[in-house]
Structures are given as structure tokens and as C-alpha cells.
Enzyme design. Structure first.
Site, short mmCIF file in Angstrom:
data_model
loop_
_atom_site.label_atom_id
_atom_site.label_comp_id
_atom_site.label_asym_id
_atom_site.label_seq_id
_atom_site.Cartn_x
_atom_site.Cartn_y
_atom_site.Cartn_z
N LYS A 13 0.84 -1.48 0.14
CA LYS A 13 -0.29 0.42 -0.07
C LYS A 13 0.32 1.14 0.04
O LYS A 13 0.66 2.20 -1.27
CB LYS A 13 -0.69 0.16 1.00
CG LYS A 13 -1.48 -1.62 1.58
CD LYS A 13 -2.62 -1.44 2.22
CE LYS A 13 -2.10 -0.97 3.88
NZ LYS A 13 -1.52 -1.88 4.36
N ARG A 88 -8.02 1.03 10.40
CA ARG A 88 -8.02 -0.49 10.35
C ARG A 88 -8.96 -0.86 11.65
O ARG A 88 -8.66 -1.73 11.78
CB ARG A 88 -6.57 -0.34 11.10
CG ARG A 88 -5.28 -0.50 10.50
CD ARG A 88 -4.09 -0.04 11.24
NE ARG A 88 -2.78 -0.75 11.01
CZ ARG A 88 -2.30 -0.22 10.15
NH1 ARG A 88 -1.98 0.77 9.50
NH2 ARG A 88 -0.86 -0.61 10.01
N ARG A 127 12.42 -5.83 4.75
CA ARG A 127 12.51 -4.11 4.21
C ARG A 127 13.18 -3.30 4.64
O ARG A 127 13.68 -3.65 5.89
CB ARG A 127 11.29 -3.86 4.80
CG ARG A 127 10.98 -2.23 4.27
CD ARG A 127 9.74 -1.42 4.18
NE ARG A 127 8.50 -1.59 5.87
CZ ARG A 127 8.05 -2.22 5.60
NH1 ARG A 127 6.48 -1.20 4.70
NH2 ARG A 127 6.80 -1.81 7.00
N ARG A 160 12.88 -1.22 9.57
CA ARG A 160 11.86 -1.13 11.01
C ARG A 160 11.98 -1.77 12.80
O ARG A 160 11.66 -2.95 12.21
CB ARG A 160 10.86 -0.86 10.13
CG ARG A 160 10.08 0.37 10.19
CD ARG A 160 8.93 1.11 9.19
NE ARG A 160 7.53 -0.44 9.59
CZ ARG A 160 6.68 0.04 9.17
NH1 ARG A 160 6.20 0.70 8.45
NH2 ARG A 160 5.45 -0.54 9.81
N ARG A 171 1.35 -8.59 13.80
CA ARG A 171 0.49 -7.86 12.65
C ARG A 171 -0.75 -8.32 12.14
O ARG A 171 -0.69 -7.38 11.66
CB ARG A 171 1.69 -6.45 12.56
CG ARG A 171 2.77 -5.42 13.42
CD ARG A 171 3.89 -5.10 12.72
NE ARG A 171 3.63 -4.04 11.63
CZ ARG A 171 4.54 -4.03 10.42
NH1 ARG A 171 5.45 -5.23 10.71
NH2 ARG A 171 4.23 -3.29 9.28
P1 AMP Z 1 2.11 0.93 8.92
O1 AMP Z 1 3.54 1.81 8.78
O2 AMP Z 1 1.17 0.99 8.40
O3 AMP Z 1 2.59 -0.18 9.27
O4 AMP Z 1 1.71 1.52 10.98
C1 AMP Z 1 2.99 0.96 11.50
C2 AMP Z 1 1.93 0.70 13.11
O5 AMP Z 1 1.66 2.31 14.03
C3 AMP Z 1 1.11 -0.10 13.47
O6 AMP Z 1 1.14 -1.48 13.43
C4 AMP Z 1 0.66 0.37 14.42
O7 AMP Z 1 0.67 0.06 15.78
C5 AMP Z 1 0.25 1.69 14.18
N1 AMP Z 1 -1.09 2.79 13.70
C6 AMP Z 1 -1.12 3.57 11.73
N2 AMP Z 1 -2.19 3.20 11.76
C7 AMP Z 1 -3.04 3.07 12.63
C8 AMP Z 1 -4.13 2.74 12.83
N3 AMP Z 1 -5.49 3.57 11.70
N4 AMP Z 1 -4.17 2.33 13.89
C9 AMP Z 1 -4.41 2.29 14.98
N5 AMP Z 1 -2.87 2.29 15.06
C10 AMP Z 1 -2.34 2.33 13.91
#
Ligand code: AMP
Length: 218
Positions: A13, A88, A127, A160, A171
Site C-alpha cells: 500500500k 484499521r 524491508r 523498522r 501485526r
Molecule cells: P504501518 O506503517 O501502517 O504499518 O503502521 C505501523 C504501526 O503504526 C501499526 O502497527 C500501528 O501500531 C500504528 N498504526 C498505524 N496506523 C494505525 C491506525 N490507523 N490505527 C491504529 N494504529 C495504527
């Protein structure tokens, strides 16, 4: 063009968002990026979010809904936006509907990146990200010319903290439990389109461009 990109972590994404925003001239709104920037800057939001992020858990709904509701008030979102990693949960989706009601019309399309767990795990654990410009690499699929160094800006690459295997598995579980119900939520609204997140970057970009042309969004 008001889009939501929905799918598990590792579906591509983020990568597609960057390309789509370049092509269609709309801002990329990634809650993950906003939270990571807050952690890096040592902001109170970052301090609150970090413990959830490190475990691969979701940051509380009211926190992320607040972030997005504020961001959508910015002028650059008037001609559209791409939401990546938000909503989410169903509660976040309802919060988004509320926020858009007060500002402008709703979401045009939700793109569901259907992705096999094996592909997602391999992408995430391999990654590497540039500390400086944020560009993403993959140790096998897209290695930098010089190991550990960004081709674009010479910055150092890092993994990361939530891309280790144990956190990745959590996750994906969190995604299945809390985010996947959104497929039904948006399907019920008649705005969901499915694509394969297993496709390579260029092939998927072509599929997406075709979808937008068909729907007259571009
Ligand atoms: P991502 O970069 O989208 O994989 O997000 C990394 C982390 O940020 C996730 O595992 C969550 O801990 C937090 N996070 C990002 N977006 C959200 C969301 N919409 N709701 C809750 N936690 C989020």
C-alpha cells in the site's frame, strides 16, 4: 480522487501510494508515517504511540481518528487524498465518515489489496528504509546498489523495529482480527474494489490506473 488503500501490512500500500500520489497529484496520508515522525521528534503523541507500535498493536482509535480528522482539514486535501493504513478498525471507519461529513463528500473507492501471508512476511522482514528520505528497499527484491546505503540520497538504511518476524506475525494477526472486517463494511457500501497485493509494483500500478480510468476518477 478520495481513496482508501486497505490490506495487510506488507501488501504494498505504501509503495503504491507514493507512485499514485505522484501521478494524480493528491496527498498521501499514512497514519503509520505520521506516528513514526512523532516518535522520532519525541512528541507526546509519539511517546504514547511507541509502545503499541513496537508490539505491533493498534494505537487507540480516538488518537488516530483525531490525527486524520485534523489532517483532512488541510487545504491540500480539497482535490482528494490517499489514505494508507487508516482506517484499521470499524470504529475508525465510522470516525472517518463523521469527519468527512463535516468537510466534504465521502470516499470514492476503497481498494482491497488481497495478499498472501507468505508474500507479506517476506516483504516486511526484508524491508529496509532510508533514515534520511524514507525510501523503501528490499534485501532481495529491490536491494540498494551499495549495501546499507540509500541510492537516492546516500542516507543509512535501517530495519523498522516492528519489521522483525515476531512483531510481523502479530501485526498480521491484528490485521485479521481488527482490520479485515472493513472489507465487509466497505463492500456493503458498494465502493470496494479488489486487487492482488501479490503482484509486483509495476503490474499492480497498471491495474490500479486501469481501475481509476474505468471509474472516471482520473
Ligand atoms: P504501518 O506503517 O501502517 O504499518 O503502521 C505501523 C504501526 O503504526 C501499526 O502497527 C500501528 O501500531 C500504528 N498504526 C498505524 N496506523 C494505525 C491506525 N490507523 N490505527 C491504529 N494504529 C495504527
Amino acid at each position: 480522487m478520495k481513496l482508501i488503500l486497505l490490506g495487510p501490512p506488507g501488501a504494498g500500500k505504501g509503495t503504491q501510494s507514493v507512485e499514485l500520489c505522484k501521478r494524480y497529484g493528491v496527498p498521501h496520508i499514512s497514519t503509520g508515517d505520521i506516528l513514526r515522525q512523532s516518535v522520532k521528534a519525541g512528541l507526546p503523541l509519539g511517546l504514547k504511540a511507541k509502545s503499541y507500535m513496537d508490539k505491533g498493536e493498534l494505537v487507540p482509535d480516538e488518537v488516530v481518528i483525531g490525527i486524520v480528522a485534523e489532517r483532512l482539514k488541510d487545504k491540500d486535501t480539497e482535490k482528494g487524498f490517499i489514505l494508507d493504513g487508516f482506517p484499521r478498525t470499524v470504529k475508525q471507519a465510522i470516525g472517518l465518515d463523521e469527519a468527512l461529513k463535516g468537510i466534504r463528500s465521502g470516499i470514492d473507492m476503497v481498494i482491497y489489496f488481497q495478499t498472501s501471508p507468505k508474500v507479506a512476511i517476506e516483504r516486511l522482514t526484508g524491508r529496509r528504509v532510508c533514515k534520511n528520505c524514507g525510501f523503501n528497499y528490499h534485501i532481495k527484491n529491490m536491494p540498494p546498489k551499495k549495501e546499507g546505503i540509500c541510492d537516492k540520497c546516500g542516507g543509512a538504511l535501517y530495519q523498522r523495529p516492528d519489521d522483525n518476524e515476531a512483531t510481523v506475525l502479530n501485526r498480521l494477526k491484528v490485521y485479521e482480527d481488527q482490520t479485515k472486517p472493513l472489507v465487509d463494511y466497505y463492500s456493503g457500501k458498494g465502493i470496494l474494489k479488489k486487487v492482488s497485493g501479490d503482484l509486483g509494483v509495476n503490474d499492480l500500478f497498471k491495474v490500479l490506473s486501469g481501475l481509476f480510468a474505468e471509474a472516471k476518477l482520473a
